[in-house]
Design a protein around this motif. Structure first.
Motif, PDB file in Angstrom:
ATOM      1  N   SER A   1       0.814  -1.218   0.000  1.00 22.47           N
ATOM      2  CA  SER A   1       0.000   0.000   0.000  1.00 22.47           C
ATOM      3  C   SER A   1       0.845   1.265   0.000  1.00 22.47           C
ATOM      4  N   THR A   2       1.836   1.320   0.874  1.00 22.11           N
ATOM      5  CA  THR A   2       2.659   2.523   0.982  1.00 22.11           C
ATOM      6  C   THR A   2       3.460   2.759  -0.280  1.00 22.11           C
ATOM      7  N   ASN A   3       4.013   1.718  -0.857  1.00 24.26           N
ATOM      8  CA  ASN A   3       4.907   1.881  -1.995  1.00 24.26           C
ATOM      9  C   ASN A   3       4.179   2.078  -3.319  1.00 24.26           C
ATOM     10  N   VAL A   4       2.928   1.652  -3.396  1.00 21.34           N
ATOM     11  CA  VAL A   4       2.155   1.840  -4.624  1.00 21.34           C
ATOM     12  C   VAL A   4       1.202   3.020  -4.513  1.00 21.34           C
ATOM     13  N   LEU A   5       0.568   3.187  -3.355  1.00 20.13           N
ATOM     14  CA  LEU A   5      -0.457   4.223  -3.210  1.00 20.13           C
ATOM     15  C   LEU A   5       0.042   5.353  -2.308  1.00 20.13           C
ATOM     16  N   TYR A   6      -0.062   5.190  -1.010  1.00 17.18           N
ATOM     17  CA  TYR A   6       0.425   6.201  -0.061  1.00 17.18           C
ATOM     18  C   TYR A   6       0.427   5.595   1.331  1.00 17.18           C
ATOM     19  N   SER A   7       1.093   6.259   2.255  1.00 18.46           N
ATOM     20  CA  SER A   7       1.133   5.792   3.642  1.00 18.46           C
ATOM     21  C   SER A   7      -0.159   6.160   4.346  1.00 18.46           C
TER      22      SER A   7
END
Length: 434
Positions: free
Chosen positions: A363-369
């Motif tokens: 999630s963090t690396n593709v979308l956002y934290s």
């Protein structure tokens, strides 16, 4: 302040109008910051102007979609010009999309349709209201009472802040054999109407049979839990009053309502990471982990049924992504390669129908934290190995207001992706809880 702004603010603060809010001339901008510094400056505008971030960039040179009311447009565009970020108008008139959605949904109920599952009593090519969804689940249970190969039962796993039932339906063989289970939910964010529609379609395919003939294998391999609508209050409010409503409807004081349920789960809960302590914010994380009745209901049910639970999938929109933990950090789970490989089986199968491309990653690396997500908690808190957030269609010109004519193709490809994902899981290896 313009009159339309006052009406929208009143709705955001919880006042119910006789007519739904209108969004004439409201726009969605697509912004591309060219550097991390520009990204930070654009994000500062989000706080300054209280903008609604539809899609968040993970770093510079990636686009972000930002909803802007007419009276904010000139100062926001001026600030973006000063920053130097590339910007274009992506959706020129949001009300036009909403009007088209409403009229096409109404027509869909009036015209003949293909049930894609041989259940003539429910239209899977339209967006349904809460009461219709509840009745559908009851009808499925009744129908399975006369079926020899599949059974179903409903559990009310909790109640919303306004007292609506939050139901989960179990679909299983009913032969007395305990199988590994998969839990699937939708509708945690109110405005993402395609998510409940997708989960309802999954139930239909599993119970009544599907065109790809996956159902017999899936029932042989797993027991299935489906919670199509985790946020019934917000969902109803998005239908009757404010189409873009995201949160639940709990009263917060200060004339503000709602908590973002997907910031409220208790694994590494932290409002400073993608959430907020401002009760009026669209991403308000709650006063504490599991402060909300809706997230409490999910927590209790999964903890009570996690012994054989192998996978957790929560369906959202939009952006066409198959995401795994973590959301609270860019670090990856120790077994991320297992999660990645299984997700890619699903996205590969999904793309075979219409060529729809999904991105796979954490999630963090593709979308956002964002801390406090249900998938992070399912894996880190409840120990469900294969935990995912799936962002459905589209990446095009509609955002959350996905046209009715895309419901069925979205559902068909999503079903194929889910089925092949599930069949790829090796139940003989144990659960290796994460």
């Amino acid at each position: 302040m313009a009159g339309v702004t006052i009406s929208v603010l009143l709705l955001l603060c919880g006042y119910v109008a006789s007519e739904p809010a209108r969004f004439d001339g409201h726009k969605v901008l697509q912004i591309v910051p060219h550097s991390l510094q520009e990204l930070q400056q654009v994000l500062a505008l989000h706080d300054l102007y209280d903008l609604d971030m539809w899609r968040h960039p993970r770093k510079g040179n990636h686009s972000m979609d930002v909803y802007v009311e007419p009276e904010k447009l000139e100062p926001v565009l001026g600030a973006l010009k000063t920053i130097g970020a590339h910007v274009k108008v992506w959706i020129d008139d949001l009300q036009r999309l909403i009007d088209e959605e409403k009229s096409s949904n109404k027509r869909s109920f009036q015209l003949p349709y293909t049930s894609q599952g041989r259940n003539p009593g429910f239209n899977h090519e339209a967006y349904h209201r809460y009461s219709s969804i509840v009745q559908y689940l009851r009808d499925v249970v009744t129908a399975t009472q006369s079926m020899s190969t599949v059974n179903a039962s409903i559990t009310t796993m909790g109640y919303s802040s306004e007292g609506r039932e939050i139901n989960v339906i179990k679909v299983f063989r009913g032969d007395g054999v305990s199988r590994p289970s998969i839990f699937i939910d939708g509708g945690i964010h109110a405005r993402e109407w395609i998510a409940p529609a997708t989960v309802l379609y999954f139930i239909n395919q599993l119970v009544y049979g599907d065109e790809f003939d996956f159902a017999p294998q899936l029932l042989d391999k797993f027991d299935w839990y489906f919670a199509p609508l985790l946020n019934p209050d917000g969902y109803e409010y998005s239908h009757t009053t404010y189409r873009l409503w995201r949160k639940n409807r709990v009263e917060q004081g200060r004339n503000c309502y709602g908590t973002d349920l997907n910031r409220n789960f208790g694994y590494e809960w932290n409002p400073a990471v993608g959430g907020s302590t401002n009760v009026c914010s669209d991403v308000y994380s709650g006063s504490q982990p599991f402060s909300e009745k809706e997230s409490q209901a999910v927590e209790t049910f999964i903890l009570n049924n996690r012994q054989n639970m192998m996978a957790y999938l929560t369906y959202h929109s939009y952006g066409q992504m198959w995401l795994y933990p973590w959301g609270y950090t860019s670090a990856l789970p120790a077994d991320w390669q297992d999660l990645d490989a299984a997700a890619k089986v699903g996205t590969s199968a999904l793309s075979q129908l219409y060529g729809t491309n999904y991105v796979v990653g954490s999630s963090t690396n593709v979308l956002y934290s964002a801390a406090g997500g249900s998938d992070d908690w399912a894996k880190g808190g409840a120990g469900v190995k294969y935990s995912y957030t799936i962002e459905l269609r589209d990446t095009g010109a509609h955002g959350f207001v996905l046209p009715v004519n895309q419901i069925l193709p979205n559902n068909r490809e999503s079903w194929r992706g889910l089925a092949e994902f599930a069949l790829s899981l090796n139940t003989n290896r144990g659960f290796h809880r994460g």
